[in-house]
Design an enzyme around this catalytic site. Sequence first.
Site, mmCIF file in Angstrom:
data_model
loop_
_atom_site.group_PDB
_atom_site.id
_atom_site.type_symbol
_atom_site.label_atom_id
_atom_site.label_comp_id
_atom_site.label_asym_id
_atom_site.label_seq_id
_atom_site.Cartn_x
_atom_site.Cartn_y
_atom_site.Cartn_z
ATOM 1 N N GLY B 103 0.813 -1.226 0.000
ATOM 2 C CA GLY B 103 0.000 0.000 0.000
ATOM 3 C C GLY B 103 0.838 1.265 0.000
ATOM 4 N NE ARG B 167 -2.706 -3.879 -1.083
ATOM 5 C CZ ARG B 167 -2.302 -3.359 0.083
ATOM 6 N NH1 ARG B 167 -1.512 -4.061 0.864
ATOM 7 N NH2 ARG B 167 -2.689 -2.153 0.458
ATOM 8 C CG ASP B 197 5.072 -6.555 8.375
ATOM 9 O OD1 ASP B 197 4.522 -6.124 7.332
ATOM 10 O OD2 ASP B 197 4.419 -7.049 9.305
ATOM 11 C CG ASP B 198 3.970 -9.766 5.032
ATOM 12 O OD1 ASP B 198 4.526 -10.347 5.997
ATOM 13 O OD2 ASP B 198 2.744 -9.790 4.838
ATOM 14 C CE LYS B 224 4.706 0.194 2.394
ATOM 15 N NZ LYS B 224 3.844 -0.651 1.552
ATOM 16 C CB THR B 225 4.002 0.260 7.119
ATOM 17 O OG1 THR B 225 2.724 0.290 7.781
ATOM 18 C CG2 THR B 225 5.049 0.109 8.206
ATOM 19 C CG ASP B 227 -0.624 -0.004 9.057
ATOM 20 O OD1 ASP B 227 -1.319 0.970 8.712
ATOM 21 O OD2 ASP B 227 -0.716 -1.127 8.547
ATOM 22 C CD GLU B 293 -9.157 -0.381 8.942
ATOM 23 O OE1 GLU B 293 -9.625 -0.734 7.856
ATOM 24 O OE2 GLU B 293 -8.011 0.069 9.082
ATOM 25 C CD GLU B 399 -10.476 9.203 4.114
ATOM 26 O OE1 GLU B 399 -9.832 8.205 4.532
ATOM 27 O OE2 GLU B 399 -11.715 9.262 4.074
ATOM 28 N N GLY B 400 -5.326 9.145 4.528
ATOM 29 C CA GLY B 400 -3.997 9.428 5.070
ATOM 30 C C GLY B 400 -2.874 8.775 4.298
#
Lengths: 527, 527
Positions: B103, B167, B197-198, B224-225, B227, B293, B399-400
């Site tokens: 993502g 992905r 991570d993956d 990168k993420t 989260d 979420e 949105e983020g």
Amino acid sequence: MAVTSQANAQEVAAVKKDAVRDKSVYSPVQLSRIDHTPTLPAVLQGNFKLNHGPPTTAAGQPEEIQKLFPCLYGQPSVQLVESDAPTYNVDQKLKVGVVLSGGQAPGGHNVIAGFFDYLQTHAPGSVLYGFKGGPAGIMRNNVVEITADFLYPYRNQGGFDIICSGRDKIESPEQFQQAVDTVTKLDLDGLVVIGGDDSNTNAALLGEHFRAKKVRTHVIGCPKTIDGDLKSPEVPISFGFDTACKIYAEMIGNIMEVNAQKKTLRQVTNSIADIVCKRAVAGKQYGVVLIPEGLIDFIPEIQHLISELNDILASQGCDDHGHWKATLKPSSRALFDSLPHSIQEELLLERDPHGNVQVSRIEMEKMLISMIETELNARRHEGGYSGQFKGQAHFFGYEGRCGMPTNFDATYCYALGFAAGALMHLGQTGLIASVANLTAPAAEWTVGGTALTQLMDVERRKGRNKPVIKKAMVELGGAPFKKFASVRDVWAVEDSYVSPGPIQFAGPTADETNFTLKLELGASVNL
Amino acid sequence: MAVTSQANAQEVAAVKKDAVRDKSVYSPVQLSRIDHTPTLPAVLQGNFKLNHGPPTTAAGQPEEIQKLFPCLYGQPSVQLVESDAPTYNVDQKLKVGVVLSGGQAPGGHNVIAGFFDYLQTHAPGSVLYGFKGGPAGIMRNNVVEITADFLYPYRNQGGFDIICSGRDKIESPEQFQQAVDTVTKLDLDGLVVIGGDDSNTNAALLGEHFRAKKVRTHVIGCPKTIDGDLKSPEVPISFGFDTACKIYAEMIGNIMEVNAQKKTLRQVTNSIADIVCKRAVAGKQYGVVLIPEGLIDFIPEIQHLISELNDILASQGCDDHGHWKATLKPSSRALFDSLPHSIQEELLLERDPHGNVQVSRIEMEKMLISMIETELNARRHEGGYSGQFKGQAHFFGYEGRCGMPTNFDATYCYALGFAAGALMHLGQTGLIASVANLTAPAAEWTVGGTALTQLMDVERRKGRNKPVIKKAMVELGGAPFKKFASVRDVWAVEDSYVSPGPIQFAGPTADETNFTLKLELGASVNL
């Protein structure tokens, strides 16, 4: 400081303490904004006088408006122009009030700041009261005195926190009398009403009532609404629209953009499905469709279906075996059967206390996704579509309403408030502050007041004539829509989107206004 | 320029033309950002050499990790430190590739820009290929050459538009062979994998595979993420987290904030209802509750109910008279009966192609609103609540993810990319670029590479041992959560919120990082 009760005095003290304490929890951006000084239009930087225009009429049914506003009807609009010396009574101290009415719009605090600074500059020693919680604050005489310290942390900030707002309406004779009692008790020279079309209509009615009852309080309105539907040649834009545009544009820009508009539900579905198919052929298995919130109100067949459902639910109810469907007109029955199951359930389950379907709670965006899925599956079956479709709904609501005002809104609001002070000081009433020439630098903006009755028409409601400021609908012949229409088909198929980025308060882009206003005012826009 | 087919060459040419043409439709903020130059950490501004650390182990089950990574296991992590002269072969021109995986996260373009600029500065004449559409681009050898002109309009911009992401996962022996074929055909010295991570686990597996097969291509990862769940002492933060924090914070700030966390659905509902009641007593008939979420995944009783429903739907189905409910365990039956009707319908209606309830499509926020309404009505009946409750759900998703990167992310990403170039140039493989000391000014940041195997543990999946970089969960003993826990009760009842305002690229606040990172790194934060 005038308050109605001991409890109220304590409340006011608490609010003041809060405002000071809150300053320490403001974010760095907020703190840096507090000391931002909006540019005043040049005409408001020096001495000014009134230039009176010709007598005014109304937007529609002038005879009816005249009957409703016998005192105020026909008064001229005014422009403020440069003057050698003050044209007001330099010894006069004013006692004035301000109220925020209706939903939040970015910049409300700056209208109050501009108004306050006008008084400090031109009528030092004046007193400014804030009515708390909207028009109810006027009816209940619930006020706080707005001082420099109290106001300071709210300068250039979003929201309506300083005195809050409310959606009550001053309507009945008793309520008008309460308003008279309050402004008389507070001995007010004037009242500034910050609100949308309804609130400004109300402001005019209050001004008329005060004049008729020989109450000396003058009333000046200020145009507020993020919807952009309160505007006229004299009032080119309402405050908050610019900020909301840019907040939603950033959010949409973050997920990309394409747009669509049509007439029946089937046509809407098909036209979106057409675009999805076209883009799929071009290898673009993505895209964004913007659905206006009120779309469902503009699809007559849905309205008919809902009205029939309401009747059926109220009389016979719906049996589990679907026999009730035989009662529907054939066209409504066909529409109902074409809807996704989940929407059928929503239509049958969600009722308000009066037993009606709650149209506003039907999630139009999800309904459309569901119908487009069905349509694309049908096309896939017939060989007309071979892509992958997965809909993702986003609903954008209050996110845009309470953002920090853009530089444009901060400056525009400050000018509106300052102008309201000047108009009041110069003895005006029943006007809406109007700042124009908005695509020029702020110093070159023009300032005046427009007769509120000039913006009015009459609507028949519950058997009585009601004055209304007509909502400005999107003009299909107007420059912004024409520009949109000229690029719509290209946007639908190509990836022609601009990602505006977050609102900036400094740097080369910070003072740009929005494309809609630029186009309406004849400025060029590069889309 | 190496391409796999004529069609591909045309596609590449089209993309290049697009990139140049797109420049004219960028927004003013985007245009002003393109020329922004991120500060490089001082160690990357001059000559540098590698300082090797001690041999590394793994985050868990080191013996298993060693079996899975016989070539790479145990290799030291490295730090870049100042050096008098270049420590790489000054005549070497590199052929390298870069891929975006998973993502979007704000800043991806800057990692590529930093990598490109490293090559231009220290290995001029090198060639950089971008693999298009994520790992699938590696498997299919779908590439575009990234040149200065091609890259220019993407500098400091959001999204992953430059080469897009995907992905797909390189998993099977055939897919690993495809990757070998591609890097061999392109004659790559190295490959930078930008992902979560993956993807970084996959990067390590690729690096291991290349080493084992004596393929000379080295692999370096970049974290990168949005989260924030890929981090370690050496990799204090993943890029994109800072921007996403601030975008969501602005949106939430625009509607105000309060927070809640509990264990069972009943407890969640009751604790929110408690807060609503407490606030109502204090006259605060408003408030905001943030629902993570994944909440539904952490309420075991809901998971049990859903699993029973799946079985029932798969075997007997649900009759219209509700007799099927007798098949539920008593606790699940009680839970089902306590749910709002619309959620009951969702649980019974929405099934995926395998006949399972689609948990992710259950709108947890609406379910909670509905249950809180029911609970408050019960309390009202018993005299425990006399306020007005009206819930309004907002869902914040993509949105983020695609906003323009903050100054922090722009600078951090650029340093990561530049570091990846340096590590590759110095012959490293199987490392993740690590930039630390992040609460200091960017010039003082430290730069190195962490052995990917050091971050790994093993999980048993489908009967086989799989290496995984453990997701960093919120540490309940960590500084950010402890800070939150210390203010949670006050936030629930008082109006203690900070409205951060939109992300600024200039001005006094533009370089601030987010509170979570500051707290994690021991910096003080004023909440």
